[in-house]
Scaffold this motif. Structure first.
Motif, PDB file in Angstrom:
ATOM      1  N   PHE A 299      72.100 -18.009  27.187  1.00 50.84           N
ATOM      2  CA  PHE A 299      72.403 -16.722  26.563  1.00 50.84           C
ATOM      3  C   PHE A 299      72.248 -15.615  27.610  1.00 50.84           C
ATOM      4  O   PHE A 299      71.591 -15.817  28.640  1.00 50.84           O
ATOM      5  N   ALA A 300      72.868 -14.479  27.340  1.00 49.75           N
ATOM      6  CA  ALA A 300      72.682 -13.304  28.193  1.00 49.75           C
ATOM      7  C   ALA A 300      72.221 -12.168  27.292  1.00 49.75           C
ATOM      8  O   ALA A 300      72.481 -12.192  26.082  1.00 49.75           O
ATOM      9  N   SER A 301      71.502 -11.209  27.866  1.00 42.17           N
ATOM     10  CA  SER A 301      71.091 -10.075  27.034  1.00 42.17           C
ATOM     11  C   SER A 301      71.500  -8.761  27.688  1.00 42.17           C
ATOM     12  O   SER A 301      71.534  -8.626  28.912  1.00 42.17           O
ATOM     13  N   VAL A 302      71.820  -7.810  26.836  1.00 41.38           N
ATOM     14  CA  VAL A 302      72.188  -6.471  27.292  1.00 41.38           C
ATOM     15  C   VAL A 302      71.173  -5.527  26.667  1.00 41.38           C
ATOM     16  O   VAL A 302      71.086  -5.438  25.438  1.00 41.38           O
ATOM     17  N   THR A 303      70.389  -4.851  27.487  1.00 42.00           N
ATOM     18  CA  THR A 303      69.414  -3.911  26.936  1.00 42.00           C
ATOM     19  C   THR A 303      69.902  -2.484  27.185  1.00 42.00           C
ATOM     20  O   THR A 303      70.258  -2.124  28.310  1.00 42.00           O
ATOM     21  N   VAL A 304      69.943  -1.728  26.116  1.00 41.11           N
ATOM     22  CA  VAL A 304      70.427  -0.343  26.202  1.00 41.11           C
ATOM     23  C   VAL A 304      69.241   0.561  25.913  1.00 41.11           C
ATOM     24  O   VAL A 304      68.555   0.386  24.901  1.00 41.11           O
ATOM     25  N   GLU A 305      68.975   1.501  26.809  1.00 39.85           N
ATOM     26  CA  GLU A 305      67.832   2.382  26.606  1.00 39.85           C
ATOM     27  C   GLU A 305      68.303   3.831  26.577  1.00 39.85           C
ATOM     28  O   GLU A 305      69.128   4.246  27.399  1.00 39.85           O
ATOM     29  N   LYS A 306      67.777   4.577  25.627  1.00 39.36           N
ATOM     30  CA  LYS A 306      68.094   6.012  25.599  1.00 39.36           C
ATOM     31  C   LYS A 306      66.975   6.733  24.861  1.00 39.36           C
ATOM     32  O   LYS A 306      66.616   6.329  23.740  1.00 39.36           O
ATOM     33  N   ALA A 307      66.430   7.752  25.480  1.00 39.15           N
ATOM     34  CA  ALA A 307      65.339   8.493  24.849  1.00 39.15           C
ATOM     35  C   ALA A 307      65.809   9.053  23.508  1.00 39.15           C
ATOM     36  O   ALA A 307      66.944   9.513  23.385  1.00 39.15           O
ATOM     37  N   MET A 308      64.956   8.963  22.513  1.00 38.64           N
ATOM     38  CA  MET A 308      65.228   9.480  21.161  1.00 38.64           C
ATOM     39  C   MET A 308      66.374   8.757  20.460  1.00 38.64           C
ATOM     40  O   MET A 308      66.969   9.275  19.534  1.00 38.64           O
ATOM     41  N   MET A 309      66.687   7.558  20.928  1.00 36.63           N
ATOM     42  CA  MET A 309      67.831   6.846  20.353  1.00 36.63           C
ATOM     43  C   MET A 309      67.683   6.620  18.849  1.00 36.63           C
ATOM     44  O   MET A 309      68.653   6.644  18.103  1.00 36.63           O
ATOM     45  N   ASN A 310      66.427   6.430  18.397  1.00 37.35           N
ATOM     46  CA  ASN A 310      66.270   6.101  16.980  1.00 37.35           C
ATOM     47  C   ASN A 310      66.539   7.294  16.061  1.00 37.35           C
ATOM     48  O   ASN A 310      66.684   7.141  14.862  1.00 37.35           O
TER      49      ASN A 310
END
Ligand code: ASP
Length: 443
Positions: A299-310
């Protein structure tokens, strides 16, 4: 008591195997409805009759100069059945049947018809051997015009047909379209027929006889003497099958589940083993906290990060749409406060990765994006986990003792499974560590 018994290809591959099946059936007068597969492999290098039939039909529809091969394969197929008949000392000839089959192949009647003859002929032999009534599945298993299985029509037709028949053999794997043309299920489909018949006759149990004594707690290639699962629920089975455990055709669950009939996976070569019982629900306490541990690599994973994303409404949806647009299906999606990780199949993802990355940038302008590859997912499944405190603690301490680095954790809210992401090369170690802590140390 009424039992439906389905025998797989390896259970009916030779006269010797037929005898074993016969004595299992005769041993219990409740075993009244028998669903045979086509003769399977007699040894690892052998060819299944179904595969020979596909090959034979392929030759039959080629140009005339190839006809030689067609006759040859058909003769080999006939020989396999004749050997079984001879070995069982039956007064039965399939001469006429083979004449009809030959003619129909020459008329290019269809690939499904060709494949279905494997179970059809085995059904005729089985009925003669047992003294049961033979019922052609084309008369009782119905598909609609678009080729989909017609569940209710089949149930009504089958119930009516079997009402006055005490003991019958119904070949697995095929049925017919409204115009009478034979249609098969997908490969391994005799399991489905067994399930359909069980529902129609309201069997007490659907016994599925094969060459293993049920489902194992873990893959025997990793755990050589892995123990058998005694009882498993449909939901647990679904989780385990999704991650790689295969014994039963997926579509075989639905008809019996609908009717609340348990399935018992049994071993024709070891009839004394109880096998695995598949049920809708049970109060029986499982012997071990986990029912099974399985998984898959690559499997491969893509992690997306962004402040205040939620707090950004629709963030996840926008990210997921990028995968959808690129036709990449998502396996898992663990998330944090400012991150979300999307786990996908590596081979499916690789060719589209740059498009997906660009798409995510355009869609949500992330602060950071990271890709990881060569991840294996380990699935620990068990209805017993819900009631047992400290299960995840035990899993993770076992993994850390085994020096396995945990990359990701995803626990379903049903508490039926925990998915753990590890490196591909740690996969086997992880399975061993989990099996040992929950099974080996509990024996
Ligand atoms: N004979 C068919 C196959 O090989 C169906 C079955 O065995 O269930 O797929």
């Amino acid at each position: 008591m009424k039992k439906v018994v389905k025998f797989g290809g390896s259970s009916l591959a030779s006269a010797e195997q037929f005898r074993k099946a016969g004595s299992i059936i005769r041993n219990d007068s409740a075993r009244r409805y028998v669903i045979p597969s086509a003769p399977g492999k007699r040894n690892p290098d052998d060819t299944k009759v179904t595969d020979m039939l596909y090959q034979c039909y392929k030759q039959a529809i080629l140009d005339d100069d190839r006809e030689q091969d067609f006759e040859e394969i058909l003769a080999q197929i006939k020989q396999r059945y004749d050997e079984i008949i001879r070995g069982l000392n039956l007064e039965l000839s399939l001469e006429e049947e083979f004449k009809v089959i030959r003619e129909n192949f020459c008329k290019k009647i269809g690939r499904d018809y060709a494949a279905s003859r494997g179970e059809y002929l085995n059904g005729i032999i089985m009925a003669a051997y047992l003294g049961y009534t033979f019922i052609d599945a084309a008369e009782v298993i119905c598909f609609n015009e678009s080729g989909e299985f017609a569940a209710e029509l089949t149930n009504n037709t089958m119930t009516a047909r079997l009402e006055d028949i005490d003991c019958a053999v119904i070949p697995g794997f095929y049925g017919a379209l409204p115009d009478g043309k034979v249609k098969t299920f997908s490969r391994g489909g005799s399991d489905v027929t067994g399930s359909i018949v069980s529902r129609a006759v309201q069997a007490d149990i659907y016994e599925n006889w094969t060459d293993v004594s049920g489902f194992l707690i873990a893959d025997p290639r990793i755990i050589p003497n892995a123990r058998t699962i005694d009882v498993i629920t449909y939901r647990e089975l679904r989780e385990l099958s999704y991650m790689g455990a295969t014994v039963l055709h997926e579509d075989a669950i639905f008809p019996v589940k609908k009717a609340g009939i348990p399935i018992n996976i049994r071993n024709t070569n070891r009839p004394e083993d109880k096998g695995t019982l598949i049920v809708e629900a049970t109060c029986q306490k499982p012997r071990f906290v986990i029912t099974g541990v399985t998984g898959k690599k690559d499997f491969a994973s893509v992690t997306v990060e962004k402040a205040m994303m939620n707090s950004e409404v629709g963030f996840c949806k926008k990210v997921l749409e990028v995968f959808e647009k690129n036709g990449v299906s998502i396996e898992h999606m663990p998330s944090g406060i400012d991150t979300m990780t999307i786990v996908v199949h590596q081979d499916e993802f690789q060719e589209k990765e740059q498009k997906v990355i660009a798409g995510i940038h355009r869609a949500v302008e992330p602060d950071f994006l990271e890709l990881e590859s060569d991840i294996a997912l380990v699935a620990v499944v068990g209805r017993g986990m819900k009631a047992t405190r400290g299960t995840s603690g035990r899993i993770f301490s076992a993994l850390s003792h085994a020096n396995v680095n945990v990359k990701m954790i995803d626990q379903g809210s049903s508490e039926l499974n925990i998915i753990i992401g590890v490196r591909n090369h740690d996969f086997e170690e992880a399975i061993k560590a989990i099996y040992d802590i929950f099974v080996t140390t509990q024996l």
